[in-house]
Design a protein around this motif. Structure first.
Motif, PDB file in Angstrom:
ATOM      1  N   SER A 113       0.816  -1.219   0.000  1.00 10.83           N
ATOM      2  CA  SER A 113       0.000   0.000   0.000  1.00 10.83           C
ATOM      3  C   SER A 113       0.847   1.264   0.000  1.00 10.83           C
ATOM      4  O   SER A 113       0.385   2.316  -0.426  1.00 10.83           O
ATOM      5  CB  SER A 113      -0.941   0.015   1.215  1.00 10.83           C
ATOM      6  N   ASP A 114       2.078   1.169   0.491  1.00 11.05           N
ATOM      7  CA  ASP A 114       2.967   2.322   0.514  1.00 11.05           C
ATOM      8  C   ASP A 114       3.466   2.616  -0.906  1.00 11.05           C
ATOM      9  O   ASP A 114       3.985   1.722  -1.590  1.00 11.05           O
ATOM     10  CB  ASP A 114       4.150   2.050   1.439  1.00 11.05           C
ATOM     11  N   LEU A 115       3.321   3.861  -1.359  1.00 13.18           N
ATOM     12  CA  LEU A 115       3.644   4.204  -2.741  1.00 13.18           C
ATOM     13  C   LEU A 115       5.133   4.060  -3.046  1.00 13.18           C
ATOM     14  O   LEU A 115       5.508   3.700  -4.170  1.00 13.18           O
ATOM     15  CB  LEU A 115       3.178   5.622  -3.058  1.00 13.18           C
ATOM     16  N   VAL A 116       5.985   4.336  -2.057  1.00 11.64           N
ATOM     17  CA  VAL A 116       7.425   4.173  -2.280  1.00 11.64           C
ATOM     18  C   VAL A 116       7.756   2.711  -2.535  1.00 11.64           C
ATOM     19  O   VAL A 116       8.507   2.367  -3.460  1.00 11.64           O
ATOM     20  CB  VAL A 116       8.227   4.717  -1.083  1.00 11.64           C
ATOM     21  N   MET A 117       7.182   1.815  -1.725  1.00  9.18           N
ATOM     22  CA  MET A 117       7.443   0.382  -1.910  1.00  9.18           C
ATOM     23  C   MET A 117       6.827  -0.120  -3.217  1.00  9.18           C
ATOM     24  O   MET A 117       7.399  -0.984  -3.896  1.00  9.18           O
ATOM     25  CB  MET A 117       6.894  -0.414  -0.728  1.00  9.18           C
ATOM     26  N   ILE A 118       5.674   0.431  -3.569  1.00  9.79           N
ATOM     27  CA  ILE A 118       5.074   0.037  -4.854  1.00  9.79           C
ATOM     28  C   ILE A 118       6.014   0.417  -6.006  1.00  9.79           C
ATOM     29  O   ILE A 118       6.183  -0.358  -6.951  1.00  9.79           O
ATOM     30  CB  ILE A 118       3.700   0.697  -5.030  1.00  9.79           C
ATOM     31  N   ALA A 119       6.642   1.597  -5.919  1.00  7.51           N
ATOM     32  CA  ALA A 119       7.592   2.006  -6.950  1.00  7.51           C
ATOM     33  C   ALA A 119       8.778   1.048  -7.016  1.00  7.51           C
ATOM     34  O   ALA A 119       9.254   0.686  -8.103  1.00  7.51           O
ATOM     35  CB  ALA A 119       8.079   3.436  -6.695  1.00  7.51           C
ATOM     36  N   VAL A 120       9.250   0.619  -5.839  1.00 10.11           N
ATOM     37  CA  VAL A 120      10.373  -0.332  -5.789  1.00 10.11           C
ATOM     38  C   VAL A 120       9.990  -1.649  -6.444  1.00 10.11           C
ATOM     39  O   VAL A 120      10.723  -2.202  -7.278  1.00 10.11           O
ATOM     40  CB  VAL A 120      10.819  -0.561  -4.331  1.00 10.11           C
ATOM     41  N   TRP A 121       8.816  -2.172  -6.078  1.00 10.19           N
ATOM     42  CA  TRP A 121       8.372  -3.450  -6.646  1.00 10.19           C
ATOM     43  C   TRP A 121       8.072  -3.319  -8.135  1.00 10.19           C
ATOM     44  O   TRP A 121       8.290  -4.268  -8.911  1.00 10.19           O
ATOM     45  CB  TRP A 121       7.137  -3.964  -5.910  1.00 10.19           C
ATOM     46  N   CYS A 122       7.602  -2.154  -8.545  1.00 12.17           N
ATOM     47  CA  CYS A 122       7.318  -1.928  -9.962  1.00 12.17           C
ATOM     48  C   CYS A 122       8.612  -1.948 -10.773  1.00 12.17           C
ATOM     49  O   CYS A 122       8.669  -2.520 -11.873  1.00 12.17           O
ATOM     50  CB  CYS A 122       6.598  -0.594 -10.127  1.00 12.17           C
ATOM     51  N   ALA A 123       9.662  -1.315 -10.230  1.00 10.22           N
ATOM     52  CA  ALA A 123      10.963  -1.339 -10.906  1.00 10.22           C
ATOM     53  C   ALA A 123      11.498  -2.766 -10.987  1.00 10.22           C
ATOM     54  O   ALA A 123      12.024  -3.191 -12.022  1.00 10.22           O
ATOM     55  CB  ALA A 123      11.948  -0.438 -10.173  1.00 10.22           C
ATOM     56  N   LEU A 124      11.354  -3.525  -9.882  1.00  9.03           N
ATOM     57  CA  LEU A 124      11.799  -4.919  -9.886  1.00  9.03           C
ATOM     58  C   LEU A 124      11.018  -5.744 -10.901  1.00  9.03           C
ATOM     59  O   LEU A 124      11.581  -6.599 -11.587  1.00  9.03           O
ATOM     60  CB  LEU A 124      11.640  -5.526  -8.491  1.00  9.03           C
ATOM     61  N   LEU A 125       9.720  -5.469 -11.013  1.00  6.95           N
ATOM     62  CA  LEU A 125       8.906  -6.168 -12.001  1.00  6.95           C
ATOM     63  C   LEU A 125       9.418  -5.887 -13.413  1.00  6.95           C
ATOM     64  O   LEU A 125       9.496  -6.793 -14.252  1.00  6.95           O
ATOM     65  CB  LEU A 125       7.447  -5.736 -11.873  1.00  6.95           C
ATOM     66  N   GLY A 126       9.774  -4.620 -13.686  1.00  5.14           N
ATOM     67  CA  GLY A 126      10.320  -4.283 -14.994  1.00  5.14           C
ATOM     68  C   GLY A 126      11.609  -5.025 -15.283  1.00  5.14           C
ATOM     69  O   GLY A 126      11.818  -5.539 -16.389  1.00  5.14           O
ATOM     70  N   VAL A 127      12.487  -5.107 -14.270  1.00  4.67           N
ATOM     71  CA  VAL A 127      13.741  -5.850 -14.434  1.00  4.67           C
ATOM     72  C   VAL A 127      13.459  -7.322 -14.711  1.00  4.67           C
ATOM     73  O   VAL A 127      13.981  -7.909 -15.674  1.00  4.67           O
ATOM     74  CB  VAL A 127      14.620  -5.716 -13.167  1.00  4.67           C
ATOM     75  N   ALA A 128      12.620  -7.929 -13.883  1.00  5.70           N
ATOM     76  CA  ALA A 128      12.375  -9.366 -13.975  1.00  5.70           C
ATOM     77  C   ALA A 128      11.705  -9.757 -15.286  1.00  5.70           C
ATOM     78  O   ALA A 128      12.110 -10.730 -15.941  1.00  5.70           O
ATOM     79  CB  ALA A 128      11.526  -9.824 -12.792  1.00  5.70           C
ATOM     80  N   GLN A 129      10.663  -9.017 -15.669  1.00  5.04           N
ATOM     81  CA  GLN A 129       9.966  -9.376 -16.904  1.00  5.04           C
ATOM     82  C   GLN A 129      10.834  -9.169 -18.134  1.00  5.04           C
ATOM     83  O   GLN A 129      10.783  -9.968 -19.076  1.00  5.04           O
ATOM     84  CB  GLN A 129       8.666  -8.580 -17.024  1.00  5.04           C
ATOM     85  N   SER A 130      11.645  -8.115 -18.156  1.00  4.02           N
ATOM     86  CA  SER A 130      12.471  -7.834 -19.334  1.00  4.02           C
ATOM     87  C   SER A 130      13.642  -8.799 -19.463  1.00  4.02           C
ATOM     88  O   SER A 130      14.154  -8.998 -20.580  1.00  4.02           O
ATOM     89  CB  SER A 130      12.997  -6.397 -19.270  1.00  4.02           C
ATOM     90  N   MET A 131      14.074  -9.391 -18.383  1.00  6.37           N
ATOM     91  CA  MET A 131      15.165 -10.361 -18.449  1.00  6.37           C
ATOM     92  C   MET A 131      14.834 -11.529 -19.365  1.00  6.37           C
ATOM     93  O   MET A 131      15.719 -12.124 -19.982  1.00  6.37           O
ATOM     94  CB  MET A 131      15.467 -10.902 -17.046  1.00  6.37           C
ATOM     95  N   ALA A 132      13.548 -11.859 -19.456  1.00  5.20           N
ATOM     96  CA  ALA A 132      13.158 -13.052 -20.201  1.00  5.20           C
ATOM     97  C   ALA A 132      13.286 -12.889 -21.708  1.00  5.20           C
ATOM     98  O   ALA A 132      13.529 -13.867 -22.419  1.00  5.20           O
ATOM     99  CB  ALA A 132      11.720 -13.426 -19.837  1.00  5.20           C
TER     100      ALA A 132
END
Length: 408
Positions: free
Chosen positions: A100-119
């Motif tokens: 729910s915290d917007l800062v953590m959502i930004a962190v997880w969103c960046a990680l999602l971008g890294v993880a999905q693009s690796m494939a």
């Protein structure tokens, strides 16, 4: 009908079809990012600017993930990179669902971008590994078709699921990604060949890719193509709004393009087989340019639908040879890195197209579309000029790969 399906499949390997199935599952279930900005504003209290910044971290992560995935694909192997990408993506989606915290959502969103693009580099490198050169056109054509079929399915499902639960979007997306990861772990072997010859030349790294002028010219032309086509989802809706057309009208333009690809893409190989790839790409870019050039005269929905039909045909013709040339220019030991640099063109186009295109539409008006049309014609001419040197490089790489295969 059976004969046509057999020709379309082209005798592709079982490993290819497991990879293809994984791509399709990922795309059908990949709807969380489509509604991320709405989720942030309606469920997490983010302002419009905040939502844009947070979603932007996904793109930044994508740039990093593409490069990382390329390096790992060559060092770790295709299978290990794909598994890391998919299972990390599952973790990021679960974290996004319950943060729910917007800062953590930004962190997880960046990680999602890294993880999905690796494939992406690993998927394409694995497809190249298991597909003979003469069958790659069909393999990449089917891949492009699966991506668009999956995107169409995701667009339909996402709207329905968002009415039920935004959290459900993340959970179902994660479940689809998990299924793909399990499928890869179960059925996809490592496809990276490791030649044992002590005389094998040193492979090099990203520096080798970034000094390969023939490849970089091709990447530059692909970026130009991506910039032209990205007008369809960045500047076209603005032009339609300026002409007094509703969002539903733009939706019909998008739907037409998707329907044409789903219905017609499988027939493309029969149209282009036997033709030199640089000539097919030149024709495709010229058709793209004509499609967007038509918008200089558009003021009713019918014109936009006509233009969409034309530029979609261009993108359908371009997809197989574009991917095939990309695969052919990559030396065996650096396939992952070459794919990574190639895939950087798409997030770059996503950033540049609205920035440059928006200014063009504002200051040039309808003449903006004339400029886009001229760029298509220019790109077509450059493909014709670059074709012969590319063919010589491809022949040299093919000979080198055959020699490595004989000693391994």
């Amino acid at each position: 009908m059976r004969a046509w399906l057999r020709d379309t499949a082209g005798g592709l390997s079982a490993t290819y079809w497991y990879l293809w199935t994984g791509l399709l599952i990922n795309k059908v279930g990949g709807f969380a990012i489509l509604f991320l900005s709405l989720y942030l504003t309606s469920q997490r209290g983010a302002g419009t600017a905040q939502a844009g910044l947070i979603v932007g971290t996904y793109g930044i992560g994508g740039l990093l993930g593409s490069l990382t995935g390329g390096v790992l694909t060559d060092r770790w192997g295709r299978r290990r990179t794909l598994l890391t990408s998919h299972f990390t993506t599952v973790a990021a989606l679960l974290a996004l669902a319950f943060s729910s915290d917007l800062v953590m959502i930004a962190v997880w969103c960046a990680l999602l971008g890294v993880a999905q693009s690796m494939a992406s580099p690993a998927f394409v490198a694995a497809i190249i590994d298991v597909t003979p050169a003469e069958k790659r056109s069909r393999a990449f054509n089917l891949q492009f078709w699966a991506l668009n079929l999956g995107l169409a399915g995701a667009s339909l499902l996402a709207g329905l699921l968002a009415q039920w639960s935004y959290v459900g979007l993340f959970l179902i997306d994660g479940a689809c990604t998990l299924v793909t990861g399990i499928l890869i772990a179960w059925k996809v072997p490592e496809t990276l060949r490791t030649p044992s010859s002590p005389s094998r030349p040193r492979a090099g790294g990203l520096g080798t890719v970034l000094t390969d002028r023939i490849f970089l010219v091709f990447v530059g032309l692909t970026l130009l193509q991506a910039l032209i086509y990205a007008q369809s989802n960045t500047i076209v809706p603005l032009a339609m709004h300026a002409d007094g057309l509703s969002p539903a009208a733009y939706g019909s333009v998008v739907a037409l393009g998707g329907a044409l690809i789903v219905l017609g893409q499988l027939f493309v190989p029969r149209l282009i087989d036997g033709h030199r790839k640089h000539r097919v790409l030149a024709l495709a870019l010229l058709v793209d340019g004509v499609g967007f050039g038509v918008l200089a005269f558009a003021d009713h929905l019918a014109w936009y639908l006509l233009a969409a039909a034309i530029w979609t045909v261009g993108s359908m013709l371009a997809a197989p040879p574009n991917a095939e040339i990309n695969s052919e220019l990559a030396p065996l030991a650096l396939r992952g890195r070459y794919q990574a640099v190639f895939f950087l063109t798409f997030p770059a186009a996503s950033f540049l197209a609205p920035s440059v295109g928006g200014a063009g539409l504002q200051y040039l008006g309808d003449a903006h579309w004339v400029v886009v049309g001229v760029l298509g014609a220019l790109a077509a001419g450059l493909h014709l000029l670059a074709g012969r040197p590319r063919e010589r490089r491809v022949a040299a790489i093919r000979d080198e790969t055959s020699a490595v295969a004989e000693v391994s």
